[in-house]
Write a protein that holds these residues in place. Structure first.
Motif, short mmCIF file in Angstrom:
data_model
loop_
_atom_site.label_atom_id
_atom_site.label_comp_id
_atom_site.label_asym_id
_atom_site.label_seq_id
_atom_site.Cartn_x
_atom_site.Cartn_y
_atom_site.Cartn_z
N HIS A 70 -2.19 -2.02 1.53
CA HIS A 70 -0.79 -1.85 1.15
C HIS A 70 -0.08 -3.20 1.21
O HIS A 70 -0.49 -4.10 1.94
CB HIS A 70 -0.06 -0.91 2.13
CG HIS A 70 -0.62 0.46 2.19
ND1 HIS A 70 -0.20 1.47 1.36
CD2 HIS A 70 -1.54 1.01 3.02
CE1 HIS A 70 -0.86 2.58 1.68
NE2 HIS A 70 -1.68 2.33 2.67
N THR A 71 1.04 -3.30 0.50
CA THR A 71 1.93 -4.42 0.72
C THR A 71 2.65 -4.19 2.04
O THR A 71 2.70 -3.07 2.54
CB THR A 71 2.96 -4.57 -0.42
OG1 THR A 71 3.72 -3.36 -0.50
CG2 THR A 71 2.29 -4.85 -1.76
N ASP A 73 5.68 -4.00 2.91
CA ASP A 73 6.88 -3.16 2.92
C ASP A 73 6.64 -1.76 2.33
O ASP A 73 7.59 -1.02 2.07
CB ASP A 73 8.02 -3.85 2.18
CG ASP A 73 7.68 -4.17 0.73
OD1 ASP A 73 6.50 -4.03 0.34
OD2 ASP A 73 8.59 -4.58 -0.01
N CYS A 74 5.38 -1.40 2.13
CA CYS A 74 5.06 -0.11 1.52
C CYS A 74 5.41 1.03 2.47
O CYS A 74 5.00 1.04 3.63
CB CYS A 74 3.58 -0.05 1.16
SG CYS A 74 3.10 1.51 0.38
N ARG A 75 6.14 2.00 1.97
CA ARG A 75 6.53 3.15 2.79
C ARG A 75 5.44 4.20 2.87
O ARG A 75 5.53 5.14 3.64
CB ARG A 75 7.80 3.77 2.23
CG ARG A 75 8.97 2.83 2.35
CD ARG A 75 10.21 3.44 1.77
NE ARG A 75 11.27 2.46 1.82
CZ ARG A 75 12.50 2.72 2.15
NH1 ARG A 75 12.84 3.95 2.46
NH2 ARG A 75 13.40 1.79 2.17
N CYS A 100 -3.40 0.88 -2.64
CA CYS A 100 -2.37 1.93 -2.67
C CYS A 100 -1.84 2.05 -4.10
O CYS A 100 -1.48 1.05 -4.74
CB CYS A 100 -1.25 1.57 -1.71
SG CYS A 100 0.18 2.67 -1.79
N CYS A 103 2.30 1.04 -4.07
CA CYS A 103 2.80 -0.34 -3.99
C CYS A 103 1.96 -1.33 -4.79
O CYS A 103 2.40 -2.47 -5.00
CB CYS A 103 2.90 -0.79 -2.53
SG CYS A 103 1.31 -0.87 -1.66
N ASP A 108 -0.31 -7.59 -7.01
CA ASP A 108 0.39 -8.68 -6.31
C ASP A 108 -0.57 -9.76 -5.84
O ASP A 108 -0.20 -10.93 -5.78
CB ASP A 108 1.18 -8.14 -5.11
CG ASP A 108 2.38 -7.33 -5.52
OD1 ASP A 108 2.79 -7.43 -6.71
OD2 ASP A 108 2.93 -6.60 -4.67
#
Length: 113
Positions: A70-71, A73-75, A100, A103, A108
Motif C-alpha cells: 500500500h501507499t 496514506d492508504c485507508r 492494493c 491506492c 506510483d
C-alpha cells in the motif's frame, strides 16, 4: 527512635556523606532517564507526524509473507501493516505480493503490472 545509628559524630558524618553521594547518583540517573524519555517522546511525535511512504500488510500468521503493498496514506491498509521504504515495496511487488487496487502503489513506484 533511631537507636541503630552510631553514637559518635564522626561515624554519623561518614554515613551522611555516603548517603548524600548515593542520593546524588540517584538524582543524576533520574535526570538522564527523564531526558531520554523526553527525547523518545519528541522522536515518536515527529515520526507520527509524517506518514510512511509505503506499507506492507501482513496476514494473521506472523511468519507469513506480506499480503499487499500500500501507499503510506492508504485507508485500506489494515492494522497489521508495517512501514517500509520504496526499495522494499518494489521488491515485494516483484516477488508477487499484490498491489492494493485502491491506492495503486505499483503505478506510483513505476512498476507496470
Amino acid at each position: 527512635m533511631f537507636d541503630d545509628l552510631p553514637p559518635d559524630l564522626p561515624s554519623l558524618r561518614v554515613l551522611r556523606i555516603w548517603h548524600a553521594m548515593w542520593l546524588a547518583r540517584v538524582d543524576a540517573k533520574i535526570t538522564r532517564l527523564r531526558e531520554r524519555e523526553e527525547q523518545q517522546a519528541r522522536a515518536a511525535a515527529a515520526a507520527a507526524d509524517r506518514a510512511p511512504e509505503w506499507l506492507l500488510e501482513y496476514g494473521l500468521n506472523r511468519d507469513a509473507r506480506p499480503n499487499a503493498v500500500h501507499t503510506g496514506d492508504c485507508r485500506m491498509a489494515g492494522g497489521r501493516a508495517r512501514p517500509v521504504g520504496a526499495d522494499a515495496a518494489r521488491h515485494a511487488l516483484a516477488d508477487g505480493v499484490a498491489a492494493c487496487s485502491f491506492c495503486r502503489p505499483d503505478t506510483d513506484l513505476g512498476i507496470i503490472g
